[in-house]
Enzyme design. Sequence first.
Site, short mmCIF file in Angstrom:
data_model
loop_
_atom_site.label_atom_id
_atom_site.label_comp_id
_atom_site.label_asym_id
_atom_site.label_seq_id
_atom_site.Cartn_x
_atom_site.Cartn_y
_atom_site.Cartn_z
N GLY A 14 0.78 -1.23 0.00
CA GLY A 14 0.00 0.00 0.00
C GLY A 14 0.81 1.27 0.00
N ALA A 15 1.79 1.40 -0.86
CA ALA A 15 2.69 2.56 -0.81
C ALA A 15 2.54 3.48 -2.02
CB ALA A 15 4.14 2.09 -0.69
N SER A 16 1.35 3.56 -2.58
CA SER A 16 1.15 4.46 -3.71
C SER A 16 1.21 5.92 -3.32
CB SER A 16 -0.23 4.19 -4.36
OG SER A 16 -0.30 2.90 -4.88
N ARG A 17 0.95 6.19 -2.02
CA ARG A 17 0.85 7.57 -1.55
C ARG A 17 1.04 7.59 -0.04
NH1 ARG A 17 -4.34 5.64 -2.67
NH2 ARG A 17 -4.15 6.33 -4.81
N TYR A 165 -12.11 -1.07 14.79
CA TYR A 165 -10.86 -0.59 14.20
C TYR A 165 -9.70 -0.83 15.15
CZ TYR A 165 -7.29 2.61 12.41
OH TYR A 165 -6.11 3.13 11.96
N LYS A 169 -6.14 -2.87 14.45
CA LYS A 169 -4.80 -2.29 14.57
C LYS A 169 -4.01 -2.94 15.70
CE LYS A 169 -3.35 0.28 12.27
NZ LYS A 169 -2.75 0.19 10.91
#
Length: 275
Positions: A14-17, A165, A169
């Site tokens: 998940g490192a597009s942004r 959530y 986490k």
Amino acid sequence: MSQTFSDRTLVISGASRGIGLAIALGAAGRGANVVLLAKTAEPHPKLPGTVHTAVAEIEAAGGKGVAVVGDVRNEDDVARTIDTAVEHFGGVDICVNNASAIATEPTERLTAKKFDLMMDINVRGTFLLTKAALPHLRKSPDPHVLTLAPPLNMNPHWLGAHPSYTLSKYGMTLLSLGWAAEYADAGIGFACLWPQTYIATAAVANLADGDKLAARSRAPQIMGDAAVEIFSRPAAEVNGKCFIDSEVLAEAGVTDLSRYGGGGDPKLDIFVDKS
């Protein structure tokens, strides 16, 4: 903070942004090879960046990058990501579990679909990527697994704020702490990293009060710099620890955080209590 990563390969989900890209760029700036797994092959209407633009930024920063379009929830996509790292760069030295989903609705309004999404991306995705990387991490001279998850804060305020959530986490954190014990003799540094304050990502900017929150948020680079500092330490030194970005940098001698923005009163992130 001048150690070279020219002989190290980092795999990240998940490192597009945002924070994930900042971590990838921090490592690339030291010359690292980066293999990133993300779904965004085409531009998102509300969020900037794709896996391909991320690779271009990684290479502009001084590293080598390869994009894998896929879903961290899919075991085959994860296996393909690790295979790509081995084929292109000969192995895996650093694994970063960054991909995450968030839904903070009260329990009675939270849909089962969103609950499942958080568990599948946050917990299952962390499990799948780490498991696939482990055989290659064992061969690395200084292997690290960094998971973007908070210290276990059992303050009832956080337990009650968004239990589902929080479960997802804290599940990521527990996996990291569990692996630190399970693989204590393998020489792998399992650690968690969490921001002290809100981070100025597109996700924050797109919230209803995004402009105000962004003004009190630090730049993603603070997480990139903190991650690089962790990767620069011997694996045994960080194994089993949960870090806060500002504390990592303070230990490295960086005490003036004004360069990262956020103003004089940056907004504390969730799971972080006031001092």
